[in-house]
Design an enzyme around this catalytic site. Structure first.
Site, PDB file in Angstrom:
ATOM      1  N   HIS A  62       0.872  -1.180   0.000  1.00 21.37           N
ATOM      2  CA  HIS A  62       0.000   0.000   0.000  1.00 21.37           C
ATOM      3  C   HIS A  62       0.906   1.227   0.000  1.00 21.37           C
ATOM      4  O   HIS A  62       1.667   1.423   0.943  1.00 21.37           O
ATOM      5  CB  HIS A  62      -0.902   0.000   1.236  1.00 21.37           C
ATOM      6  CG  HIS A  62      -1.800  -1.207   1.310  1.00 21.37           C
ATOM      7  ND1 HIS A  62      -3.063  -1.237   0.753  1.00 21.37           N
ATOM      8  CD2 HIS A  62      -1.611  -2.430   1.855  1.00 21.37           C
ATOM      9  CE1 HIS A  62      -3.609  -2.435   0.953  1.00 21.37           C
ATOM     10  NE2 HIS A  62      -2.756  -3.173   1.618  1.00 21.37           N
ATOM     11  N   ASN A  94      -6.567   0.854  -2.645  1.00 24.06           N
ATOM     12  CA  ASN A  94      -7.368   1.554  -1.629  1.00 24.06           C
ATOM     13  C   ASN A  94      -6.773   2.916  -1.265  1.00 24.06           C
ATOM     14  O   ASN A  94      -6.464   3.207  -0.114  1.00 24.06           O
ATOM     15  CB  ASN A  94      -7.564   0.683  -0.375  1.00 24.06           C
ATOM     16  CG  ASN A  94      -6.254   0.233   0.260  1.00 24.06           C
ATOM     17  OD1 ASN A  94      -5.210   0.252  -0.364  1.00 24.06           O
ATOM     18  ND2 ASN A  94      -6.334  -0.164   1.507  1.00 24.06           N
ATOM     19  N   ASP A 152      -8.643  -5.009  -2.171  1.00 29.73           N
ATOM     20  CA  ASP A 152      -7.941  -5.290  -0.913  1.00 29.73           C
ATOM     21  C   ASP A 152      -8.142  -4.192   0.135  1.00 29.73           C
ATOM     22  O   ASP A 152      -8.176  -3.004  -0.171  1.00 29.73           O
ATOM     23  CB  ASP A 152      -6.443  -5.486  -1.127  1.00 29.73           C
ATOM     24  CG  ASP A 152      -5.768  -5.877   0.171  1.00 29.73           C
ATOM     25  OD1 ASP A 152      -6.129  -6.924   0.718  1.00 29.73           O
ATOM     26  OD2 ASP A 152      -4.926  -5.120   0.671  1.00 29.73           O
ATOM     27  N   ASP A 305       2.317  -6.942   2.375  1.00 28.32           N
ATOM     28  CA  ASP A 305       1.137  -6.176   2.802  1.00 28.32           C
ATOM     29  C   ASP A 305       1.580  -4.916   3.556  1.00 28.32           C
ATOM     30  O   ASP A 305       0.948  -4.515   4.542  1.00 28.32           O
ATOM     31  CB  ASP A 305       0.192  -7.038   3.649  1.00 28.32           C
ATOM     32  CG  ASP A 305      -1.179  -6.381   3.845  1.00 28.32           C
ATOM     33  OD1 ASP A 305      -1.446  -5.331   3.210  1.00 28.32           O
ATOM     34  OD2 ASP A 305      -1.980  -6.910   4.650  1.00 28.32           O
TER      35      ASP A 305
HETATM   36 ZN   LIG Z   1      -5.896  -7.216   2.673  1.00 29.94          ZN
END
Ligand SMILES: [Zn+2]
Length: 427
Positions: A62, A94, A152, A305
């Site tokens: 991210h 996101n 996600d 992640d």
């Molecule tokens: Zn996730």
């Protein structure tokens, strides 16, 4: 412009290479892997005693841009990636706005071109606003550079929407990456539902929240034939179901994060929000199961992640703070500590999990040292001793449970397109 990385132990699973050699990169592309290579005017990096591998790929990060630049941006996230030995990262949609359109995908591609020091590949949203209802512009995003689709952070709860998404993804030949969490089962939970949650007086997220979503999606994957990928797998049942589906020939893959094979809920320090993430740290049995899944080849990739959150957000009480931790800089070291030094995985298998594994899912045209491939190289050591100081991180966020941990082994240098973009101090 050329660079030669000399005298390292070259491990390239794509060509089943494991030998001492030099790697020569000319004009951004791999020009050769052999002993005693040289090129006039080439920059020389001495990798004696180190492992030289194809550039590592993190298929799940991210980067928070656009919209949450106080926590991370593409530039800072890319520098954290380089400091972790990663040459390519795939960034989840996101952001704010959500990457559900050609406009946002193109924006990320352009921002990465200007400011990132590693390769950045955007992942487009499955549904508009990741709201789970209406499909986003999948074909257009693919043309603009999206390499997969995912909502996600959130699951696609509606099975009918997920079916349609898989049908579209199949026709565009894109993988569908699911954050497997049944929101009705996980609602209100802060950590894994088990003895540790009871001890801390926190509400639990049951393993079943992941398991029922994986089960449903595998049925839909069979129905549609889509390439389906489970993000951050964390439970024994989910690993078993993915294994079952693969044995039945479905194009199903999954990834695990370093924290899910390194830690369990019993390791959580009192109300430290740097141990709060989704899926939560599971039981010791689940941690064993994901490790067994790695050994058996059921799990194809280690993905961090990497989820930056600004200090002010993470400094709240455990129940109030957001889920997620940063992970780019500690991934290689955790894999060495928990998988290689313990004798569970060979070095070559570990390298696969960061190269050919994620490449087989994302198809970036990377993860190999073949002549003519992009000149991306990760150099790491299996025994350099170093201590992770999160305050020195190039990331804009500090949310790591591994701050202060001393590791044996870690990244040493990162080469992207023939350019040395990061090297460990003193290396
Ligand atoms: Zn996730």
């Amino acid at each position: 412009m050329s660079i030669v990385i000399k005298n390292g132990r070259v491990i390239d699973p794509a060509s089943q290479t494991d030998r001492t050699a030099d790697v020569l990169i000319v004009d951004g592309l791999i020009a050769g892997v052999a002993p005693n290579l040289s090129s006039s005017h080439a920059e020389v990096f001495d990798a004696t005693g180190m492992i030289v591998a194809p550039g590592f790929i993190d298929m799940h990060v991210h980067l928070r841009e656009p919209g949450f630049e106080h926590a991370e941006n593409i530039e800072s996230g890319s520098r954290a990636a380089a400091a972790g030995g990663f040459t390519s990262v795939c960034c989840m949609p996101n952001t704010k706005p959500v990457n559900d359109s050609v406009t946002v995908t193109s924006y990320i591609v352009e921002r990465a071109r200007r400011s990132a020091i590693v390769n950045v590949f955007p992942i487009g949203a499955i549904t508009k606003g990741s709201a789970g209802e209406e499909l986003s512009a999948i074909g257009g995003m693919k043309d603009a550079g999206a390499v997969a689709i995912s909502d996600d952070g959130l699951p696609v709860m509606n099975a009918r929407v997920m079916r349609r998404a898989m049908e579209f993804a199949k026709s565009y030949d894109l993988p569908v990456i699911q954050h497997c969490e049944d929101l009705n089962l996980s609602a209100g939970g802060d950590m894994h539902e088990g003895a540790a949650a009871v001890r801390w007086g926190l509400r639990g997220i049951p393993s079943a929240a992941e398991d029922v979503m994986v089960a449903r999606d595998l049925v839909l994957a069979q129905l549609t034939g889509a390439r389906y990928h489970v993000a951050h797998i964390s439970t024994r049942n989910a690993v078993a179901m993915v294994d079952y589906a693969r044995r039945h020939g479905l194009p199903v893959t999954c990834e695990v994060t370093p924290h899910h094979f390194a830690l369990a809920d019993a390791d959580i320090l009192a109300y430290d929000s740097n141990y709060k993430m989704k899926p939560p740290l599971r039981s010791c049995g689940d941690r064993e199961a994901v490790t067994e899944g790695l050994v058996a080849g059921t799990i194809h990739a280690i993905a961090t992640d990497h989820a930056p959150h600004a200090g002010s957000e993470k400094m709240q009480e455990f129940e109030r703070c957001p889920f997620g931790i940063i992970g780019l800089e500690t991934a290689i070291a955790l894999a060495l500590e928990h998988l290689v030094h313990t004798g569970k995985l060979s070095l070559a298998h570990m390298v696969e999990l960061f190269t050919t594994g994620p490449e087989s899912v994302m198809r970036l045209g990377r993860g190999t040292l073949a002549t003519g491939a992009p000149g991306d190289v990760t150099v790491f050591s299996t025994d350099v001793s170093w201590t992770y100081d999160v305050n020195q991180s190039p990331s804009r966020s500090r949310n790591s449970p591994f701050d202060g941990h001393t590791f044996r082994g870690g990244p040493v240098a990162t080469v992207v397109g023939g350019k040395l973009v990061w090297r460990r101090d003193g290396a």
